[in-house]
Design a protein around this motif. Structure first.
Motif, mmCIF file in Angstrom:
data_model
loop_
_atom_site.group_PDB
_atom_site.id
_atom_site.type_symbol
_atom_site.label_atom_id
_atom_site.label_comp_id
_atom_site.label_asym_id
_atom_site.label_seq_id
_atom_site.Cartn_x
_atom_site.Cartn_y
_atom_site.Cartn_z
ATOM 1 N N PRO A 205 54.480 -22.760 -38.232
ATOM 2 C CA PRO A 205 53.219 -22.995 -38.929
ATOM 3 C C PRO A 205 52.028 -22.350 -38.222
ATOM 4 N N MET A 206 51.215 -21.662 -39.026
ATOM 5 C CA MET A 206 49.928 -21.116 -38.567
ATOM 6 C C MET A 206 48.868 -21.826 -39.379
ATOM 7 N N VAL A 207 47.952 -22.510 -38.705
ATOM 8 C CA VAL A 207 47.034 -23.432 -39.379
ATOM 9 C C VAL A 207 45.589 -23.094 -39.001
ATOM 10 N N ASN A 208 44.741 -22.970 -40.032
ATOM 11 C CA ASN A 208 43.330 -22.670 -39.803
ATOM 12 C C ASN A 208 42.487 -23.929 -39.991
ATOM 13 N N ALA A 209 41.452 -24.054 -39.145
ATOM 14 C CA ALA A 209 40.523 -25.183 -39.304
ATOM 15 C C ALA A 209 39.729 -25.031 -40.593
ATOM 16 N N GLY A 210 39.498 -23.805 -41.027
ATOM 17 C CA GLY A 210 38.734 -23.542 -42.260
ATOM 18 C C GLY A 210 39.641 -23.048 -43.374
ATOM 19 N N LYS A 211 39.258 -21.918 -43.955
ATOM 20 C CA LYS A 211 39.999 -21.388 -45.112
ATOM 21 C C LYS A 211 41.277 -20.653 -44.678
ATOM 22 N N PRO A 212 42.245 -20.508 -45.608
ATOM 23 C CA PRO A 212 43.536 -19.916 -45.228
ATOM 24 C C PRO A 212 43.550 -18.388 -45.072
ATOM 25 N N GLU A 213 42.516 -17.708 -45.565
ATOM 26 C CA GLU A 213 42.569 -16.241 -45.572
ATOM 27 C C GLU A 213 42.488 -15.659 -44.161
ATOM 28 N N VAL A 214 43.270 -14.595 -43.956
ATOM 29 C CA VAL A 214 43.266 -13.892 -42.674
ATOM 30 C C VAL A 214 43.111 -12.394 -42.924
ATOM 31 N N ARG A 215 42.674 -11.675 -41.890
ATOM 32 C CA ARG A 215 42.664 -10.207 -41.966
ATOM 33 C C ARG A 215 43.133 -9.657 -40.634
ATOM 34 N N VAL A 216 43.574 -8.398 -40.646
ATOM 35 C CA VAL A 216 44.086 -7.771 -39.432
ATOM 36 C C VAL A 216 43.023 -6.831 -38.877
ATOM 37 N N LEU A 217 42.752 -6.933 -37.572
ATOM 38 C CA LEU A 217 41.730 -6.102 -36.930
ATOM 39 C C LEU A 217 42.172 -4.637 -36.852
ATOM 40 N N LYS A 218 41.228 -3.769 -36.440
ATOM 41 C CA LYS A 218 41.493 -2.320 -36.404
ATOM 42 C C LYS A 218 42.575 -1.932 -35.403
ATOM 43 N N ASP A 219 42.900 -2.842 -34.462
ATOM 44 C CA ASP A 219 43.998 -2.520 -33.530
ATOM 45 C C ASP A 219 45.363 -2.512 -34.238
ATOM 46 N N GLY A 220 45.364 -2.905 -35.513
ATOM 47 C CA GLY A 220 46.599 -2.873 -36.293
ATOM 48 C C GLY A 220 47.501 -4.087 -36.096
ATOM 49 N N TRP A 221 47.134 -5.004 -35.182
ATOM 50 C CA TRP A 221 47.974 -6.155 -34.870
ATOM 51 C C TRP A 221 47.266 -7.492 -35.057
ATOM 52 N N THR A 222 46.118 -7.648 -34.391
ATOM 53 C CA THR A 222 45.503 -8.970 -34.286
ATOM 54 C C THR A 222 45.077 -9.508 -35.654
ATOM 55 N N ALA A 223 45.701 -10.608 -36.078
ATOM 56 C CA ALA A 223 45.287 -11.275 -37.316
ATOM 57 C C ALA A 223 44.254 -12.327 -36.951
ATOM 58 N N VAL A 224 43.140 -12.346 -37.680
ATOM 59 C CA VAL A 224 42.061 -13.320 -37.431
ATOM 60 C C VAL A 224 41.728 -14.058 -38.722
ATOM 61 N N THR A 225 41.136 -15.245 -38.597
ATOM 62 C CA THR A 225 40.698 -15.959 -39.799
ATOM 63 C C THR A 225 39.504 -15.213 -40.384
ATOM 64 N N ASP A 226 39.469 -15.132 -41.703
ATOM 65 C CA ASP A 226 38.391 -14.429 -42.388
ATOM 66 C C ASP A 226 37.059 -15.118 -42.163
ATOM 67 N N ASP A 227 37.088 -16.464 -42.114
ATOM 68 C CA ASP A 227 35.840 -17.223 -41.998
ATOM 69 C C ASP A 227 35.454 -17.516 -40.545
ATOM 70 N N GLY A 228 36.224 -16.980 -39.594
ATOM 71 C CA GLY A 228 35.899 -17.165 -38.177
ATOM 72 C C GLY A 228 36.290 -18.528 -37.633
ATOM 73 N N SER A 229 36.963 -19.350 -38.442
ATOM 74 C CA SER A 229 37.354 -20.677 -37.961
ATOM 75 C C SER A 229 38.506 -20.574 -36.962
ATOM 76 N N MET A 230 38.682 -21.637 -36.194
ATOM 77 C CA MET A 230 39.752 -21.702 -35.198
ATOM 78 C C MET A 230 41.123 -21.721 -35.876
ATOM 79 N N SER A 231 42.141 -21.232 -35.180
ATOM 80 C CA SER A 231 43.490 -21.214 -35.739
ATOM 81 C C SER A 231 44.511 -21.568 -34.669
ATOM 82 N N ALA A 232 45.542 -22.306 -35.061
ATOM 83 C CA ALA A 232 46.595 -22.705 -34.118
ATOM 84 C C ALA A 232 47.965 -22.309 -34.656
#
Ligand code: MF3
Ligand code: CO
Length: 250
Positions: A205-232
Motif C-alpha cells: 500500500p502507498m497512501v497519501n495524506a491528501g489526494k491520490p494523484e501522483v506524478r513522476v519527477l524529471k529524474d524519470g523515477w521519483t513519484a511525488v504526490t500532486d498536491d504536495g501532501s505526505m505519503s507513506a
C-alpha cells in the motif's frame, strides 16, 4: 503472462531472500536520523547486502542507479538516494529494498520518522498505512480474491480521510521481481483473481495524506504526490499457504 505458483522449496529460497531484506531494512532504519543523507542509507544497505552475499534487486533494474529507494515526505516511491538530500527532524522516509538469493527475490518497504518530533497527522499516516498492510495480509488464503486485498486496504485508509495511490500497485514475485498478477490497493471484495496456495505476492500500500494523484519527477523515477501532501509506503513479500498466508520478509 500467467501466474507462477511456487513449490515449498522455492518459497524457502524466497524466505532466505526475505530475511536478508529484513536485516538490511532494520540496519538502514537504525541509521535514519537528522543530518544523515539518503546516500548514507544506500551505502549502509549495500554494505549489509555484501555481508550476506546477496545480490541487489533494484540496482540496474531499467537503469535504476541505487540498491535502495528512499522517498522523503511527499515522495511516494522510487526516490533516488542522494548525498544532497539531508534528512531533518520531522521528515518521514520510505525505505524500499529488494534482494536476490539463489535466483529468488524478496521485496519489502517501511516508512519511518526522522528524529522524535513527528507531526501527529503524519504519525497517523504511518500507523494507518502499516495497519492497512497487516489487514490485507490477514485476508489472504486460498479462495480469497485480489479484490479482498484491495478492499481491505482501501477501507482502512479512507476511513481516516487518507487516499490510496492508484498509479502503482503490488505484484507477483518469484524468480523475477515483477510477475503477474498486479495487486491493486483498492477494489471490491469478491472480485478479481482467486488466490491459490503457492502464489507469492508483494503487497505494498502507498497512501497519501491528501489526494491520490501522483506524478513522476524529471529524474524519470521519483513519484511525488500532486498536491504536495505526505505519503507513506509499507510492503511485505507474502506466500499464500494452504490455510492462509506467511510473510517471507518478516
Ligand atoms: N518495491 C518496488 C517495486 O516493487 C521497487 C522497485 S524500484 C526499482 O516496484 F528501482 F527497482 F524499480
Ligand atoms: Co514491490
Amino acid at each position: 503472462m500467467a501466474v507462477v505458483l511456487k513449490s515449498s522449496k522455492e518459497i524457502e529460497k524466497m524466505r532466505r531472500a526475505g530475511h536478508v531484506v529484513r536485516q538490511v531494512l532494520e540496519r538502514v532504519s537504525a541509521t535514519v536520523k537528522p543530518g544523515a543523507t539518503t546516500a548514507d542509507l544506500d551505502r549502509i544497505a549495500e554494505e549489509t547486502l555484501k555481508e550476506f552475499g546477496a545480490k541487489a534487486a533494484f540496482k540496474g533494474y531499467h537503469g535504476y542507479p541505487a540498491v535502495l529507494c528512499t522517498s522523503v515526505n511527499s515522495e511516494v516511491v522510487h526516490g533516488i538516494p542522494s548525498s544532497k538530500r539531508i534528512l531533518k527532524e520531522g521528515d518521514i522516509v520510505s525505505l524500499d529494498f529488494g534482494a536476490i538469493v539463489d535466483g529468488y527475490y524478496g521485496d519489502s518497504a517501511v516508512t519511518v520518522a526522522v528524529g522524535e518530533k513527528i507531526d501527529p497527522k503524519t504519525e497517523k499516516l504511518l500507523k494507518i498505512t502499516e495497519e492497512s498492510l497487516k489487514k490485507a495480509i490477514s485476508v489472504i488464503k486460498p479462495g480469497a480474491t485480489l479484490g479482498d486485498i484491495g478492499e481491505a486496504v482501501q477501507t482502512i485508509v479512507e476511513a481516516e480521510g487518507f487516499s490510496v495511490v492508484r498509479d502503482f500497485v503490488g505484484h507477483g514475485i518469484g524468480s523475477s521481481m515483477h510477475e503477474d498478477p498486479q495487486v491493486p490497493n483498492f477494489g471490491t471484495a469478491g472480485r478479481g483473481m482467486k488466490l491459490k496456495a503457492g502464489m507469492v505476492l508483494a503487497i505494498e500500500p502507498m497512501v497519501n495524506a491528501g489526494k491520490p494523484e501522483v506524478r513522476v519527477l524529471k529524474d524519470g523515477w521519483t513519484a511525488v504526490t500532486d498536491d504536495g501532501s505526505m505519503s507513506a509506503h509499507f510492503e511485505h513479500t507474502v506466500a499464500v499457504t494452504d490455510t492462509g498466508a506467511t510473510i517471507l520478509t518478516a
